[in-house]
Enzyme design. Structure first.
Site, mmCIF file in Angstrom:
data_model
loop_
_atom_site.group_PDB
_atom_site.id
_atom_site.type_symbol
_atom_site.label_atom_id
_atom_site.label_comp_id
_atom_site.label_asym_id
_atom_site.label_seq_id
_atom_site.Cartn_x
_atom_site.Cartn_y
_atom_site.Cartn_z
ATOM 1 C CB THR A 237 -0.929 0.033 1.239
ATOM 2 O OG1 THR A 237 -0.130 -0.089 2.421
ATOM 3 C CG2 THR A 237 -1.950 -1.092 1.192
ATOM 4 C CB ALA A 238 4.416 1.751 0.302
ATOM 5 N NE ARG A 239 4.158 7.329 -3.705
ATOM 6 C CZ ARG A 239 3.146 7.738 -2.962
ATOM 7 N NH1 ARG A 239 2.255 6.861 -2.517
ATOM 8 N NH2 ARG A 239 3.021 9.020 -2.652
ATOM 9 C CG ASP A 263 -4.222 0.992 -2.583
ATOM 10 O OD1 ASP A 263 -5.252 0.946 -3.289
ATOM 11 O OD2 ASP A 263 -3.889 2.002 -1.928
ATOM 12 C CD GLU A 268 -0.276 3.974 -8.527
ATOM 13 O OE1 GLU A 268 -0.506 5.140 -8.113
ATOM 14 O OE2 GLU A 268 0.004 3.039 -7.788
ATOM 15 C CG HIS A 286 -2.371 4.783 -5.029
ATOM 16 N ND1 HIS A 286 -1.129 4.949 -5.582
ATOM 17 C CD2 HIS A 286 -2.255 5.187 -3.733
ATOM 18 C CE1 HIS A 286 -0.301 5.434 -4.676
ATOM 19 N NE2 HIS A 286 -0.963 5.586 -3.543
ATOM 20 C CB ILE A 287 -8.599 3.871 -2.785
ATOM 21 C CG1 ILE A 287 -8.733 2.353 -2.613
ATOM 22 C CG2 ILE A 287 -8.970 4.292 -4.202
ATOM 23 C CD1 ILE A 287 -10.174 1.857 -2.732
ATOM 24 N N GLY A 288 -5.639 4.018 -0.578
ATOM 25 C CA GLY A 288 -5.310 3.801 0.818
ATOM 26 C C GLY A 288 -5.818 4.875 1.756
ATOM 27 C CB SER A 289 -5.200 8.383 2.088
ATOM 28 O OG SER A 289 -5.136 8.844 0.744
#
Length: 319
Positions: A237-239, A263, A268, A286-289
């Site tokens: 879930t980082a990069r 994620d 991207e 990429h919806i971690g936050s």
């Protein structure tokens, strides 16, 4: 008093935009499309400040073409790999980010990905959704149990520690690698490893929470996947830059890696279409936050940094 001119490059939360409009002469990209190099160069002559996201790329070449007006880039993100920090510093442009406020939301998503990958969420959803669930047996869709398993975490910053706290709720045995060893209070009983390689050897589950840097690009490559226990599950879930995606697929093909929860990706938006053939890869865009609470907090943190800077103070999150 004349308000400072601010460009917000993407559609941020309503509360953030309302506050920005109150305090700044703000222009908002309501089309919500990524700012191009040309957009950034033009903005440097028109605005005192920019709040960008990781979709805007402040490369050395772009920054070299900036006009002198722009004073601060207050990122709406924790990661700043989209910013060439030395180039911005050379131009005298202050850069900030938004740490702390998205740790729990990202850790929650990492837990979702870990559980979903371990328990066949993709295949299970497809079977039920398509009406293909027509039988059952004790051997049906047997997954990997999280409770009591050994969890390796690479990067024990705010998000890594938040994820470790949640993993303890599943009685996981937490191990970690970090650039510096945590205090006992921060580690909360997690076992420290001096090398990534030592950590990988014990990681039934592995979760990545480190920044993308030249040193961490392709951190997880073929050699390191081979060091994991057979049937490990990996979460990122980082990069996307942290994982050699071809090497991951090779490890999935051999069963060395039983499943993955991703994620973020090398490319991207879009991701890697080759992953779509793997039902043991649980993917999100990429919806971690991406929670309402966190989006408000990120926007307010970016504005707090702007407010401090224009008040002649040092921004809290100065990089």
């Amino acid at each position: 008093m004349t308000k400072k001119r601010l460009w917000i490059t993407r559609r941020l939360s309503d509360a953030t935009l309302e506050r920005a409009a109150r305090d700044y002469d703000v222009v908002i990209n309501h089309a919500d499309t990524p700012g191009t190099a040309e957009d950034l160069i033009a903005a440097s002559a028109e605005f005192d400040a920019i709040i960008p996201c990781h979709s805007e790329h402040f490369t050395a070449d772009v920054v070299a073409q900036f006009a002198d007006r722009l004073q601060i880039v207050a990122n709406h993100s924790v990661g700043v790999d989209h910013c060439n920090l030395p180039a911005l510093k050379e131009r005298g442009i202050v850069v900030t980010n938004t740490p702390d406020v998205l740790s729990d939301a990202t850790a929650e998503l990492a837990m979702l990905l870990m559980l979903g990958a371990a328990r066949h969420a993709v295949a299970g959803d497809r079977i039920v959704r398509t009406g293909a669930w027509d039988s059952w047996s004790p051997a049906f869709m047997v997954g990997k149990q999280v409770t009591g398993a050994r969890l390796g975490i690479i990067g024990m910053g705010r998000v890594g520690r938040a994820f470790a706290a949640k993993a303890r709720g599943f009685d996981m045995d937490v191990h970690y690698f970090n650039r510096t060893r945590l205090t006992d209070g921060q580690a909360q009983g997690a076992t420290y490893h001096e090398t990534v390689e030592s950590l990988l050897e014990v990681s039934d589950f592995l979760s990545l929470h480190c920044p993308a840097t030249p040193e961490t690009t392709d951190l997880m490559n073929a050699e390191r996947f081979a060091m994991l226990p057979d049937g490990a599950v990996i979460v990122n879930t980082a990069r996307g830059a942290l994982v050699d995606e071809d090497a991951l697929m090779a490890a999935l093909d051999t069963g060395k890696v039983a499943a993955a929860g991703l994620d973020c990706f090398k490319v991207e938006p879009g991701g890697n279409p080759l992953f779509s053939k793997y039902e043991n890869v649980f993917m999100l865009p990429h919806i971690g936050s991406a929670t309402r609470q966190t989006r408000d907090a990120m926007g307010f943190r970016a504005l707090d940094n702007l407010d401090a800077f224009f008040a002649g103070k040092t921004p809290r999150d100065l990089l």
